[in-house]
Design an enzyme around this catalytic site. Structure first.
Site, PDB file in Angstrom:
ATOM      1  N   GLU A  62      -1.201  -8.297   5.594  1.00  0.00           N
ATOM      2  CA  GLU A  62      -1.051  -8.555   6.934  1.00  0.00           C
ATOM      3  C   GLU A  62      -2.230  -8.491   7.887  1.00  0.00           C
ATOM      4  O   GLU A  62      -2.418  -8.783   8.975  1.00  0.00           O
ATOM      5  CB  GLU A  62       0.122  -7.475   7.541  1.00  0.00           C
ATOM      6  CG  GLU A  62      -0.521  -6.067   7.713  1.00  0.00           C
ATOM      7  CD  GLU A  62      -0.748  -5.208   6.511  1.00  0.00           C
ATOM      8  OE1 GLU A  62      -0.392  -5.809   5.535  1.00  0.00           O
ATOM      9  OE2 GLU A  62      -1.044  -4.190   6.626  1.00  0.00           O
ATOM     10  N   HIS A  85      -3.134  -5.117   1.721  1.00  0.00           N
ATOM     11  CA  HIS A  85      -2.687  -5.401   2.919  1.00  0.00           C
ATOM     12  C   HIS A  85      -2.674  -6.826   3.438  1.00  0.00           C
ATOM     13  O   HIS A  85      -3.592  -7.269   4.110  1.00  0.00           O
ATOM     14  CB  HIS A  85      -3.539  -4.751   4.072  1.00  0.00           C
ATOM     15  CG  HIS A  85      -3.415  -3.084   4.050  1.00  0.00           C
ATOM     16  ND1 HIS A  85      -2.281  -2.386   4.927  1.00  0.00           N
ATOM     17  CD2 HIS A  85      -3.839  -2.047   3.270  1.00  0.00           C
ATOM     18  CE1 HIS A  85      -2.439  -1.251   4.626  1.00  0.00           C
ATOM     19  NE2 HIS A  85      -3.554  -0.883   3.400  1.00  0.00           N
ATOM     20  N   CYS A 120       0.712  -1.052  -0.082  1.00  0.00           N
ATOM     21  CA  CYS A 120       0.031  -0.183  -0.102  1.00  0.00           C
ATOM     22  C   CYS A 120       0.786   1.200   0.083  1.00  0.00           C
ATOM     23  O   CYS A 120       1.359   1.625  -1.206  1.00  0.00           O
ATOM     24  CB  CYS A 120      -1.084   0.058   1.201  1.00  0.00           C
ATOM     25  SG  CYS A 120      -2.549   0.768   0.760  1.00  0.00           S
TER      26      CYS A 120
HETATM   27  N1  GLN Z   1      -3.400   6.279   0.845  1.00  0.00           N
HETATM   28  C1  GLN Z   1      -2.159   6.084   1.620  1.00  0.00           C
HETATM   29  C2  GLN Z   1      -1.101   6.984   0.778  1.00  0.00           C
HETATM   30  O1  GLN Z   1      -1.397   7.517  -0.016  1.00  0.00           O
HETATM   31  C3  GLN Z   1      -1.910   4.719   1.291  1.00  0.00           C
HETATM   32  C4  GLN Z   1      -3.020   3.894   2.253  1.00  0.00           C
HETATM   33  C5  GLN Z   1      -2.302   2.669   2.842  1.00  0.00           C
HETATM   34  O2  GLN Z   1      -1.212   2.617   3.172  1.00  0.00           O
HETATM   35  N2  GLN Z   1      -3.153   1.948   3.569  1.00  0.00           N
HETATM   36  O3  GLN Z   1      -0.307   6.864   1.317  1.00  0.00           O
END
Ligand code: GLN
Length: 192
Positions: A170, A168, A78
């Site tokens: 995890e 994610h 992410c």
């Molecule tokens: N929206 C976040 C970003 O731009 C990432 C979201 C996340 O890691 N769950 O950094």
């Protein structure tokens, strides 16, 4: 084998628990010297802008850049995927720029639009996944291999010793995505 988890922000504990369940020793990475002796490093989800600010505060950004560019296997999830990406289609800042992908920040929508879904992977079959304000991969370079898709979108990718997932892994009980990375680190052997 020790695998680092970047510990400036985000779901550090959850990654560490999964790594430990896979038989490796999770190590919190807070400064560049923590990178010594690692077999790989996980860049967790969180908020990429905040993470970058914290990483630059103590030289860890430069240390990570050098270590990963020098061959340390890295797995970004992410926000961690955003940190690794070469391009960000809807943002002016760029971060480590080590993986030949372009991502759109928050491409799946706002926090309320977070969702669970099933990722399709050719090699592993369906994988349950949580998407939380996830980036959307808008471009993959020639050397980027797609490991998993959601619909027709790449959501789990690899380029050499770099792996990234827009979801994610995890936060589900399925450890195969971390297992893939840990196996990759074992094959790369001890780094440094
Ligand atoms: N929206 C976040 C970003 O731009 C990432 C979201 C996340 O890691 N769950 O950094």
């Amino acid at each position: 084998m020790k695998v680092g988890v970047l510990a400036v922000q985000g779901d550090v504990r959850e990654h560490s628990v999964v790594l430990a369940s896979l038989g490796v020793r999770p190590v919190s990475v807070l400064r560049a010297t923590d990178l010594t002796g690692l077999g790989g490093v996980v860049l967790p989800g969180g908020e990429s802008t905040a993470m970058w600010r914290l990483l630059n505060g103590n030289g860890l950004a430069a240390g990570l850049q050098e270590a990963i560019a020098g061959g340390l296997p890295a797995f970004g999830t992410c926000a961690g995927m955003i940190l690794l990406a070469k391009g960000i289609t809807n943002w002016d800042e760029r971060y480590l720029q080590l993986m030949d992908i372009d991502v759109e920040r928050n491409g799946t929508g706002r926090q309320v639009d977070s969702f669970e879904a099933v990722v399709d992977s050719d090699a592993w079959g369906p994988i349950p996944a949580a998407f939380i304000r996830a980036p959307v991969v808008r471009r993959t370079g020639d050397h980027v291999h797609v490991l998993g898709r959601f619909g027709d979108q790449p959501v789990w990718v690899r380029q050499g010793h770099l792996v990234a997932a827009s979801f994610h892994p995890e936060l589900t009980s399925d450890t195969r995505v971390h297992g893939y990375f840990v196996n990759m680190c074992r094959k790369e052997g001890s780094w440094r």
